[in-house]
Write an enzyme that holds these catalytic residues in place. Structure first.
Site, PDB file in Angstrom:
ATOM      1  N   ARG A 188      34.748  34.122  54.770  1.00  0.00           N
ATOM      2  CA  ARG A 188      35.451  34.208  56.048  1.00  0.00           C
ATOM      3  C   ARG A 188      34.575  34.219  57.293  1.00  0.00           C
ATOM      4  NH1 ARG A 188      39.091  39.090  54.046  1.00  0.00           N
ATOM      5  NH2 ARG A 188      37.147  39.341  52.926  1.00  0.00           N
ATOM      6  N   ASP A 203      36.433  33.706  41.375  1.00  0.00           N
ATOM      7  CA  ASP A 203      36.378  35.164  41.480  1.00  0.00           C
ATOM      8  C   ASP A 203      36.224  35.797  40.109  1.00  0.00           C
ATOM      9  OD1 ASP A 203      36.921  37.180  43.900  1.00  0.00           O
ATOM     10  OD2 ASP A 203      37.581  38.099  42.031  1.00  0.00           O
TER      11      ASP A 203
HETATM   12  O1  CP3 Z   1      29.871  32.891  47.889  1.00  0.00           O
HETATM   13  C1  CP3 Z   1      30.324  33.502  46.882  1.00  0.00           C
HETATM   14  O2  CP3 Z   1      29.756  34.524  46.445  1.00  0.00           O
HETATM   15  C2  CP3 Z   1      31.544  32.835  46.266  1.00  0.00           C
HETATM   16  C3  CP3 Z   1      32.276  33.281  45.149  1.00  0.00           C
HETATM   17  C4  CP3 Z   1      32.675  34.720  44.912  1.00  0.00           C
HETATM   18  C5  CP3 Z   1      33.838  35.375  45.442  1.00  0.00           C
HETATM   19  N1  CP3 Z   1      33.958  36.570  44.811  1.00  0.00           N
HETATM   20  C6  CP3 Z   1      34.748  34.815  46.446  1.00  0.00           C
HETATM   21  C7  CP3 Z   1      35.670  35.720  47.177  1.00  0.00           C
HETATM   22  C8  CP3 Z   1      32.069  35.615  44.031  1.00  0.00           C
HETATM   23  C9  CP3 Z   1      30.766  35.439  43.271  1.00  0.00           C
HETATM   24  C10 CP3 Z   1      32.903  36.766  43.965  1.00  0.00           C
HETATM   25  C11 CP3 Z   1      32.615  37.889  43.071  1.00  0.00           C
HETATM   26  C12 CP3 Z   1      33.405  39.110  43.180  1.00  0.00           C
HETATM   27  N2  CP3 Z   1      34.753  39.232  43.386  1.00  0.00           N
HETATM   28  C13 CP3 Z   1      32.883  40.405  42.964  1.00  0.00           C
HETATM   29  C14 CP3 Z   1      31.456  40.717  42.605  1.00  0.00           C
HETATM   30  C15 CP3 Z   1      30.554  40.603  43.776  1.00  0.00           C
HETATM   31  C16 CP3 Z   1      30.795  41.608  44.855  1.00  0.00           C
HETATM   32  O3  CP3 Z   1      31.104  41.174  45.966  1.00  0.00           O
HETATM   33  O4  CP3 Z   1      30.625  42.808  44.591  1.00  0.00           O
HETATM   34  C17 CP3 Z   1      33.940  41.318  43.120  1.00  0.00           C
HETATM   35  C18 CP3 Z   1      33.845  42.832  43.036  1.00  0.00           C
HETATM   36  C19 CP3 Z   1      35.122  40.567  43.375  1.00  0.00           C
HETATM   37  C20 CP3 Z   1      36.496  41.059  43.549  1.00  0.00           C
HETATM   38  C21 CP3 Z   1      37.018  40.726  44.880  1.00  0.00           C
HETATM   39  N3  CP3 Z   1      37.390  39.452  45.274  1.00  0.00           N
HETATM   40  C22 CP3 Z   1      37.233  41.594  45.966  1.00  0.00           C
HETATM   41  C23 CP3 Z   1      36.910  43.074  45.961  1.00  0.00           C
HETATM   42  C24 CP3 Z   1      37.760  40.818  47.013  1.00  0.00           C
HETATM   43  C25 CP3 Z   1      38.265  41.300  48.347  1.00  0.00           C
HETATM   44  C26 CP3 Z   1      37.153  41.552  49.270  1.00  0.00           C
HETATM   45  C27 CP3 Z   1      37.391  40.939  50.609  1.00  0.00           C
HETATM   46  O5  CP3 Z   1      36.363  40.591  51.214  1.00  0.00           O
HETATM   47  O6  CP3 Z   1      38.532  40.828  51.035  1.00  0.00           O
HETATM   48  C28 CP3 Z   1      37.814  39.477  46.580  1.00  0.00           C
HETATM   49  C29 CP3 Z   1      38.269  38.306  47.367  1.00  0.00           C
HETATM   50  C30 CP3 Z   1      37.249  37.256  47.609  1.00  0.00           C
HETATM   51  N4  CP3 Z   1      36.448  36.707  46.634  1.00  0.00           N
HETATM   52  C31 CP3 Z   1      36.959  36.608  48.855  1.00  0.00           C
HETATM   53  C32 CP3 Z   1      35.988  35.643  48.584  1.00  0.00           C
HETATM   54  C33 CP3 Z   1      35.385  34.669  49.556  1.00  0.00           C
HETATM   55  C34 CP3 Z   1      37.690  36.874  50.193  1.00  0.00           C
HETATM   56  C35 CP3 Z   1      38.997  36.208  50.074  1.00  0.00           C
HETATM   57  C36 CP3 Z   1      39.629  35.674  51.329  1.00  0.00           C
HETATM   58  O7  CP3 Z   1      39.310  34.552  51.760  1.00  0.00           O
HETATM   59  O8  CP3 Z   1      40.510  36.373  51.836  1.00  0.00           O
END
Ligand code: CP3
Length: 342
Positions: A27, A73
């Site tokens: 984002r 994800d």
């Molecule tokens: O650039 C990258 O790292 C792309 C891929 C990626 C995402 N999630 C995209 C995402 C990866 C490798 C993840 C891993 C992930 N997902 C983890 C482990 C890494 C970490 O950050 O600790 C975890 C715990 C998740 C679970 C998850 N997914 C959460 C807690 C959230 C919400 C957090 C938020 O910022 O709102 C997500 C959603 C998510 N996954 C987003 C992205 C870009 C935000 C979604 C959006 O566009 O609204």
């Protein structure tokens, strides 16, 4: 054609250090928001290969990162296990909390994950051959915390209590997650991912005994299944917040790379793990948000702490409020030594 990140993961010291950032696709990028708005919801977005491959490539195109990380994800695996997962704006992931009785009734419909492999294929086709495509899954414990608690919580107390009180059920849950995750990684590797990463983001605050049981054992299970399937791509483990348990992880899990959270002194970790293991990390994401002289000092501190084969990254992900100019400045600092932060 060589990929710098593969060279580092084979134990070579490459300077300037190759760099990418966790959550680099997200984002903080206006071009991401534009495509994000066209998707029904976040899960639908992850399962739309045209859109997911486009946003995977965005940070490489914009910043010239040394790696693209697959846009998907860690919580897609619980969907394959038959759990309800949704992402609520402003709240994050929400799942139906799992009970002991649900575990023997878990589904195993791995075909739902197939669109992700199509994303991998599309990205690998379009990505510069010198850039690395990183595929990933969640660490079984981290995925289990969301499945048990139904959401992210600061202390994971419900999941930890579940692990203490329901030993057999918990171990069987971790095995189910590990098996599905191994399949997920094998399929990503077969579709063209160059490196695989296991995100154990909630490895913090576990006793050594729990760490052994909840993190090390299930991760070993993933890795032996991936290797038994003939997959040779290097693997990066990320036991974030594991402290000294991360040293045990390095010796017991035997990944080619060890990614570290912000809390770990890189030079001390190097002394503990020997010369050849590639380390990755560990700039404080908060310093990236703040910018200016704070960021300059934080980047320099990381650079000064690096010993041996290293991939520059953050200690955790880029947050939505990060300024694009700060990301550019960090990359320039690493590559040229020029530190012109604003
Ligand atoms: O650039 C990258 O790292 C792309 C891929 C990626 C995402 N999630 C995209 C995402 C990866 C490798 C993840 C891993 C992930 N997902 C983890 C482990 C890494 C970490 O950050 O600790 C975890 C715990 C998740 C679970 C998850 N997914 C959460 C807690 C959230 C919400 C957090 C938020 O910022 O709102 C997500 C959603 C998510 N996954 C987003 C992205 C870009 C935000 C979604 C959006 O566009 O609204």
């Amino acid at each position: 054609m060589t990929q710098k990140i593969l060279e580092v993961l084979s134990g070579q010291v490459i300077k300037p250090y190759p760099v990418w950032m966790m959550r680099q696709a997200g984002r903080h990028l206006p071009e991401y928001m534009k495509i994000r708005e066209t998707a029904k919801d976040f899960i639908d977005f992850c399962f739309s290969p045209d859109k997911a491959s486009e946003v995977t490539l965005q940070p490489v195109n914009r910043y010239d990162m040394d790696a693209a990380i697959l846009f998907a994800d860690i919580l897609l695996v619980p969907i394959a296990l038959g759990r309800q997962v949704s992402f609520i704006k402003g709240k994050g992931p929400v799942l139906d909390p799992l009970t002991v009785n649900d575990i023997s009734r878990l589904d195993n419909d791995l075909t739902v994950l197939e669109p992700v492999y199509e994303t991998v294929k599309q990205v690998r086709k379009r990505l510069d051959p010198e850039k690395t495509l990183i595929g990933f899954c969640g660490g079984p414990w981290t995925v289990a915390t969301y499945m048990i608690e139904g959401q992210g919580t600061p202390k994971k107390e419900i999941a930890k209590r579940f692990a203490y009180e329901n030993v057999e059920a918990m171990d069987s849950l971790l095995e189910r997650i590990a098996d599905a995750s191994a399949h997920y990684l094998i399929s990503q590797a077969q579709a063209g991912a160059d490196v695989l990463k296991i995100f154990e983001s909630w490895a913090e605050n576990l006793s050594p005994a729990l760490f052994e049981r909840l993190v090390i054992k299930p991760t070993q299970r993933i890795i032996s299944k991936v290797r038994e399937a003939g997959i040779t791509q290097p693997i990066i483990g990320f036991p974030r917040g594991g402290g000294l348990n991360a040293v045990r992880y390095a010796y017991a899990v035997k990944t080619e790379g060890l990614a570290l959270g912000t809390d770990v002194p890189l030079s001390d970790m190097r002394a503990l793990v020997g010369d050849s293991l590639a380390l990755q990390g560990n700039l404080d994401p908060l310093a990236l948000r703040i910018g200016g002289d704070t960021l300059r000092k934080a980047v320099q501190n990381v650079l000064d702490e690096i010993r041996g084969p290293h991939i520059f990254n953050l200690g955790h992900g880029v947050t939505p409020d990060v300024k694009i100019d700060n990301v550019y400045a960090v990359i320039k600092h690493i590559r040229t030594g020029e530190a012109d932060y604003v």
